[in-house]
Scaffold this motif. Structure first.
Motif, short mmCIF file in Angstrom:
data_model
loop_
_atom_site.label_atom_id
_atom_site.label_comp_id
_atom_site.label_asym_id
_atom_site.label_seq_id
_atom_site.Cartn_x
_atom_site.Cartn_y
_atom_site.Cartn_z
N GLU A 48 0.82 -1.20 0.00
CA GLU A 48 0.00 0.00 0.00
C GLU A 48 0.86 1.26 0.00
O GLU A 48 2.03 1.23 0.42
N ARG A 49 0.27 2.34 -0.43
CA ARG A 49 0.93 3.63 -0.45
C ARG A 49 1.35 4.02 0.97
O ARG A 49 0.61 3.86 1.93
N GLY A 50 2.59 4.49 1.09
CA GLY A 50 3.05 5.04 2.35
C GLY A 50 3.61 4.06 3.36
O GLY A 50 3.85 4.43 4.50
N ILE A 51 3.85 2.80 2.95
CA ILE A 51 4.35 1.83 3.94
C ILE A 51 5.87 1.68 3.92
O ILE A 51 6.41 0.91 4.70
N GLY A 52 6.54 2.41 3.03
CA GLY A 52 8.00 2.40 3.03
C GLY A 52 8.67 1.67 1.88
O GLY A 52 9.84 1.30 1.99
N LYS A 53 7.95 1.46 0.78
CA LYS A 53 8.55 0.75 -0.37
C LYS A 53 9.75 1.52 -0.92
O LYS A 53 10.80 0.93 -1.15
N SER A 54 9.60 2.82 -1.09
CA SER A 54 10.70 3.62 -1.64
C SER A 54 11.88 3.66 -0.68
O SER A 54 13.04 3.57 -1.11
N SER A 55 11.62 3.76 0.61
CA SER A 55 12.71 3.73 1.60
C SER A 55 13.43 2.39 1.55
O SER A 55 14.67 2.34 1.63
N LEU A 56 12.68 1.31 1.43
CA LEU A 56 13.28 -0.02 1.34
C LEU A 56 14.14 -0.14 0.08
O LEU A 56 15.26 -0.64 0.12
N LEU A 57 13.65 0.35 -1.04
CA LEU A 57 14.43 0.31 -2.28
C LEU A 57 15.70 1.14 -2.17
O LEU A 57 16.75 0.75 -2.68
N ARG A 58 15.62 2.28 -1.52
CA ARG A 58 16.82 3.11 -1.31
C ARG A 58 17.82 2.36 -0.44
O ARG A 58 19.03 2.44 -0.67
N LYS A 59 17.33 1.64 0.55
CA LYS A 59 18.22 0.84 1.40
C LYS A 59 18.86 -0.28 0.58
O LYS A 59 20.07 -0.53 0.69
N TYR A 60 18.08 -0.95 -0.27
CA TYR A 60 18.62 -2.00 -1.14
C TYR A 60 19.71 -1.43 -2.05
O TYR A 60 20.74 -2.07 -2.26
N ASP A 61 19.47 -0.24 -2.60
CA ASP A 61 20.46 0.39 -3.46
C ASP A 61 21.76 0.62 -2.69
O ASP A 61 22.85 0.31 -3.20
N ALA A 62 21.65 1.11 -1.46
CA ALA A 62 22.84 1.35 -0.64
C ALA A 62 23.57 0.03 -0.34
O ALA A 62 24.81 -0.02 -0.37
N MET A 63 22.81 -1.02 -0.06
CA MET A 63 23.41 -2.32 0.21
C MET A 63 24.16 -2.84 -1.02
O MET A 63 25.27 -3.38 -0.90
N ALA A 64 23.57 -2.69 -2.19
CA ALA A 64 24.21 -3.16 -3.43
C ALA A 64 25.47 -2.36 -3.71
O ALA A 64 26.50 -2.93 -4.10
N ARG A 65 25.41 -1.06 -3.52
CA ARG A 65 26.59 -0.22 -3.74
C ARG A 65 27.70 -0.59 -2.75
O ARG A 65 28.88 -0.64 -3.13
N GLU A 66 27.34 -0.85 -1.50
CA GLU A 66 28.32 -1.23 -0.50
C GLU A 66 29.01 -2.54 -0.89
O GLU A 66 30.20 -2.72 -0.65
N ALA A 67 28.26 -3.45 -1.53
CA ALA A 67 28.82 -4.73 -1.99
C ALA A 67 29.50 -4.57 -3.36
O ALA A 67 29.94 -5.56 -3.94
N GLU A 68 29.55 -3.32 -3.87
CA GLU A 68 30.13 -3.03 -5.18
C GLU A 68 29.45 -3.83 -6.28
O GLU A 68 30.09 -4.35 -7.19
N CYS A 69 28.14 -3.95 -6.16
CA CYS A 69 27.31 -4.67 -7.13
C CYS A 69 26.20 -3.72 -7.57
O CYS A 69 25.16 -3.66 -6.95
N ILE A 70 26.44 -3.00 -8.64
CA ILE A 70 25.47 -2.00 -9.08
C ILE A 70 24.73 -2.52 -10.31
O ILE A 70 25.32 -2.97 -11.24
#
Length: 70
Positions: A48-70
């Motif tokens: 649903e709207r507003g439950i944090g999907k975009s925040s979760l995706l931003r976290k996933y992006d940071a995790m992938a970058r930290e693992a040097e996997c973009i």
């Protein structure tokens, strides 16, 4: 000087302030390892709207970058 509150309803938060969702992060790390080993898989983020999907995706992006996997 007081720092600004990073939480704004309706807006994603920065990955450095992300908390919780440990099971989702565990699953993403597992899928990230698949990708690093040459066997990428898909993940769908739904809810649903507003439950944090975009925040979760931003976290996933940071995790992938930290693992040097973009």
């Amino acid at each position: 000087m007081a720092s600004a509150n990073p939480f704004r309803p309706g807006h994603p938060i920065d990955p450095e302030f992300f908390g919780g969702r440990h099971e989702q992060q565990r699953i993403f790390r597992e899928y990230l390892e698949y990708t690093i080993s040459g066997n990428p898989q898909h993940i769908a983020i739904m809810g649903e709207r507003g439950i944090g999907k975009s925040s979760l995706l931003r976290k996933y992006d940071a995790m992938a970058r930290e693992a040097e996997c973009i």
